[in-house]
Design a protein around this motif. Sequence first.
Motif, short mmCIF file in Angstrom:
data_model
loop_
_atom_site.label_atom_id
_atom_site.label_comp_id
_atom_site.label_asym_id
_atom_site.label_seq_id
_atom_site.Cartn_x
_atom_site.Cartn_y
_atom_site.Cartn_z
N UNK A 210 0.88 -1.18 0.00
CA UNK A 210 0.00 0.00 0.00
C UNK A 210 0.91 1.22 0.00
N UNK A 211 0.84 2.02 -1.07
CA UNK A 211 1.71 3.19 -1.19
C UNK A 211 0.85 4.43 -0.95
N UNK A 212 1.06 5.09 0.19
CA UNK A 212 0.30 6.27 0.58
C UNK A 212 1.04 7.51 0.09
N UNK A 213 0.36 8.37 -0.64
CA UNK A 213 1.05 9.54 -1.20
C UNK A 213 0.04 10.61 -1.60
N UNK A 214 0.54 11.80 -1.87
CA UNK A 214 -0.29 12.85 -2.48
C UNK A 214 0.11 13.05 -3.93
N UNK A 215 1.09 12.28 -4.39
CA UNK A 215 1.68 12.46 -5.72
C UNK A 215 1.11 11.42 -6.70
N UNK A 216 0.24 11.85 -7.59
CA UNK A 216 -0.36 10.93 -8.55
C UNK A 216 0.66 10.32 -9.50
N UNK A 248 -13.99 10.07 -12.54
CA UNK A 248 -15.43 10.36 -12.50
C UNK A 248 -15.80 11.28 -11.34
N UNK A 249 -15.03 11.24 -10.25
CA UNK A 249 -15.34 12.13 -9.13
C UNK A 249 -14.68 13.49 -9.38
N UNK A 250 -15.40 14.59 -9.10
CA UNK A 250 -14.82 15.92 -9.35
C UNK A 250 -13.52 16.17 -8.59
N UNK A 251 -13.38 15.58 -7.42
CA UNK A 251 -12.14 15.77 -6.66
C UNK A 251 -10.95 15.12 -7.38
N UNK A 252 -11.15 13.89 -7.85
CA UNK A 252 -10.08 13.21 -8.59
C UNK A 252 -9.73 14.01 -9.84
N UNK A 253 -10.74 14.46 -10.56
CA UNK A 253 -10.50 15.26 -11.76
C UNK A 253 -9.75 16.54 -11.42
N UNK A 254 -10.06 17.13 -10.27
CA UNK A 254 -9.37 18.34 -9.84
C UNK A 254 -7.91 18.09 -9.53
N UNK A 255 -7.62 16.96 -8.87
CA UNK A 255 -6.23 16.61 -8.58
C UNK A 255 -5.44 16.43 -9.87
N UNK A 256 -6.04 15.73 -10.83
CA UNK A 256 -5.36 15.49 -12.10
C UNK A 256 -5.19 16.81 -12.88
N UNK A 269 -2.24 27.25 -13.83
CA UNK A 269 -2.61 25.91 -13.38
C UNK A 269 -4.04 25.91 -12.85
N UNK A 270 -4.74 24.81 -13.08
CA UNK A 270 -6.06 24.66 -12.48
C UNK A 270 -5.90 24.45 -10.98
N UNK A 271 -6.90 24.83 -10.23
CA UNK A 271 -6.88 24.57 -8.80
C UNK A 271 -8.28 24.26 -8.32
N UNK A 272 -8.34 23.51 -7.22
CA UNK A 272 -9.63 23.17 -6.63
C UNK A 272 -10.01 24.31 -5.68
N UNK A 273 -11.14 24.96 -5.89
CA UNK A 273 -11.51 26.10 -5.04
C UNK A 273 -11.84 25.65 -3.61
#
Length: 330
Positions: A210-216, A248-256, A269-273
């Motif tokens: 299990x690799x836990x990260x914030x880096x896609x 499909x989730x807006x959060x995942x799309x925002x991260x990408x 750059x795009x950002x999640x408000x």
Amino acid sequence: MSELLLDVRNLCTRFYTDSGVLHAVEDVSFTLRAGQTMGLVGESGSGKSVTGFSILGLIDQPGRIVSGEVLFKGQDITKLSKKQLRHLQGNRIAMVFQDPMMTLNPVLRISEQMIEALQAHEKISYADARQRARDVLGATGVPSPESRLDAYPHQLSGGMRQRVALAIAMLNKPDLIIADEPTTALDVSIQSQILAEVQGLVKATNMALIWITHDLSVVAGIADTLSVMYAGRIVETGHVGAVLDQPRHPYTAGLIGSLPGNAEPGTRLQQIPGLAPNMFHPPKGCAFAARCGSATDACQVQPEFTGTEDHRYRCFHPVTLNSNMQELRP
């Protein structure tokens, strides 16, 4: 199909503090098979590290697992005594922390720490334990492993200390390793070397990871499956290619969308408000609704998972973004 190794069912972990109850992990479920690598992604405070600690039984007061099951080879870890847990910790399930100094004792030589980790779980002579420690150091990319055994942690670079921490996790040939952002503080070249070594070890030993990260970009290269966490819940999960290519989730799309490689040259750059919710007072319904441009009254109810077996998500208004993530995956 390989053996089902880990089955997490409806896991909830909370911290009871003077400021109130922190809802760190809410209704988290996933499975992991031997030889499989799962990426667990989310921003700081999303609950991904607490999920890892919960699996390993490392939640101390004021925190506790309030409900759910963590089945490791069919045995519920949450029901084990401290003595039974110690048999699993560092033996069948190991963890690699973001800061290797959380693993390494600064006043003991590397050899003492590795030999002690071996002898805590099996009867083995000092000479045999030292030999195994040397072999595992070499397997994790540590040059001149014999001389490194006699070094103290402060005599090693950050990358070398992280390799030693990984070697200690590998010593007892565990079935599962939980890696909590172990390469975040390292430069890109060292990070890529360690990732390549980890991939090789997973394939050679058939262990689960299990690799836990914030880096896609990290999980895109090493994971088989990907779970995205937000506000203590998994909001999207599935095969890594499916999630990254068709979020499909807006959060995942925002991260990408916020990745620099996905922006046109010269554009912002795009950002999640907005900000993540305060989990001392979690919102009703979808926790991402306040930051989502597609939210409606329906989002006042917590969405259940929908989708296919290979790609599931919690959203009443899934996005149809076709994100070209080829630059993420080798």
